[in-house]
Design an enzyme around this catalytic site. Structure first.
Site, PDB file in Angstrom:
ATOM      1  N   PRO A  11       0.774  -1.106  -0.023  1.00  0.00           N
ATOM      2  CG  PRO A  11      -0.172  -1.121   2.024  1.00  0.00           C
ATOM      3  CD  PRO A  11       0.387  -2.070   1.074  1.00  0.00           C
ATOM      4  CG  ASN A  12      -0.123   4.402   1.267  1.00  0.00           C
ATOM      5  OD1 ASN A  12      -1.195   4.869   1.084  1.00  0.00           O
ATOM      6  ND2 ASN A  12      -0.142   3.914   2.604  1.00  0.00           N
ATOM      7  NE  ARG A  19       3.854   6.708   1.489  1.00  0.00           N
ATOM      8  CZ  ARG A  19       4.455   5.277   2.105  1.00  0.00           C
ATOM      9  NH1 ARG A  19       4.601   4.433   1.097  1.00  0.00           N
ATOM     10  NH2 ARG A  19       4.035   5.096   3.144  1.00  0.00           N
ATOM     11  CG  ASN A  75       8.503  -1.923  -0.091  1.00  0.00           C
ATOM     12  OD1 ASN A  75       7.907  -1.871   1.178  1.00  0.00           O
ATOM     13  ND2 ASN A  75       8.865  -0.700  -0.488  1.00  0.00           N
ATOM     14  CB  ALA A  78       1.570   0.336   6.219  1.00  0.00           C
ATOM     15  CG  HIS A 101      11.303  -2.032   3.979  1.00  0.00           C
ATOM     16  ND1 HIS A 101       9.944  -2.103   3.971  1.00  0.00           N
ATOM     17  CD2 HIS A 101      11.618  -3.308   4.510  1.00  0.00           C
ATOM     18  CE1 HIS A 101       9.404  -3.319   4.542  1.00  0.00           C
ATOM     19  NE2 HIS A 101      10.449  -3.971   4.956  1.00  0.00           N
ATOM     20  CB  SER A 103      12.642   4.672   4.759  1.00  0.00           C
ATOM     21  OG  SER A 103      11.456   3.760   5.144  1.00  0.00           O
ATOM     22  NE  ARG A 108      10.223   6.361   8.099  1.00  0.00           N
ATOM     23  CZ  ARG A 108       9.431   6.070   7.233  1.00  0.00           C
ATOM     24  NH1 ARG A 108       9.421   5.166   6.304  1.00  0.00           N
ATOM     25  NH2 ARG A 108       8.264   6.844   7.216  1.00  0.00           N
TER      26      ARG A 108
HETATM   27  C1  DQA Z   1       8.278   1.022   3.468  1.00  0.00           C
HETATM   28  C2  DQA Z   1       8.515   1.363   4.978  1.00  0.00           C
HETATM   29  C3  DQA Z   1       7.110   1.224   5.715  1.00  0.00           C
HETATM   30  O1  DQA Z   1       7.201   1.367   6.986  1.00  0.00           O
HETATM   31  C4  DQA Z   1       6.040   2.030   5.073  1.00  0.00           C
HETATM   32  O2  DQA Z   1       4.816   1.956   5.589  1.00  0.00           O
HETATM   33  C5  DQA Z   1       5.996   2.109   3.606  1.00  0.00           C
HETATM   34  C6  DQA Z   1       7.247   2.069   2.739  1.00  0.00           C
HETATM   35  C7  DQA Z   1       9.530   1.884   2.695  1.00  0.00           C
HETATM   36  O3  DQA Z   1       9.725   0.985   1.682  1.00  0.00           O
HETATM   37  O4  DQA Z   1      10.605   2.210   3.317  1.00  0.00           O
HETATM   38  O5  DQA Z   1       4.853   2.323   3.044  1.00  0.00           O
HETATM   39  O6  DQA Z   1       8.283  -0.091   3.131  1.00  0.00           O
END
Ligand code: DQA
Length: 144
Positions: A11-12, A19, A75, A78, A101, A103, A108
């Site tokens: 997601p996202n 973002r 990946n 969340a 990931h 990041s 974090r």
């Molecule tokens: C992520 C890290 C996750 O904590 C976050 O919710 C993401 C992206 C990353 O690629 O750094 O959506 O997976």
């Protein structure tokens, strides 16, 4: 099939580019895909690159994966930190899993320090932005 890798983005990740660029950079998911395609070609891998915001859809992809793929690069966004369903599906697939990931999740919030995927992954790459997908594909090629 023995060189086919399913790359799953959770997601996202479709929002990359807009973002939180301080964490995720300025590249779009299409840019990441292109990077993966170039790298996979060099490594002699075939890739299928997918993204979903839905946990159930990701679970279904994983359930079907062993028919067509030799490894999963994931990946899970969340869902990494919440989804026992994705954990169970990955375990059930029997395929080698590489977790990536963009990041560095350990720099974090505390809730990002827990991953339900890491304990069954062959390895985890985080903190290198989109280059991490290239490292993860290189690692997958070694595994295969
Ligand atoms: C992520 C890290 C996750 O904590 C976050 O919710 C993401 C992206 C990353 O690629 O750094 O959506 O997976």
């Amino acid at each position: 099939m023995s060189n086919s890798v399913l790359i799953i983005n959770g997601p996202n990740l479709n929002m990359l580019g807009n973002r939180e660029p301080e964490f995720y950079g300025n590249e779009t998911l299409a840019d990441v895909e292109e990077k993966c395609r170039i790298c996979a070609k060099e490594l002699g891998l075939k890739i299928e690159f997918r993204q979903s915001n839905g946990e159930g859809e990701i679970v279904e992809w994983i359930q079907q994966s062993s028919e067509n793929f030799a490894a999963i690069l994931i990946n899970a966004g969340a869902y990494t930190h919440t989804s026992i369903a994705i954990h169970d599906a990955l375990k059930g697939s029997g395929l080698p899993v590489v977790e990536v990931h963009l990041s560095n999740i350990f720099q974090r919030e505390d809730f990002r320090h827990i991953s339900y995927i890491s304990c069954l992954a062959e390895g985890v790459i985080c903190g290198f932005g989109s280059q991490g997908y290239v490292f993860a594909l290189q690692a997958t090629a070694q595994l295969l």
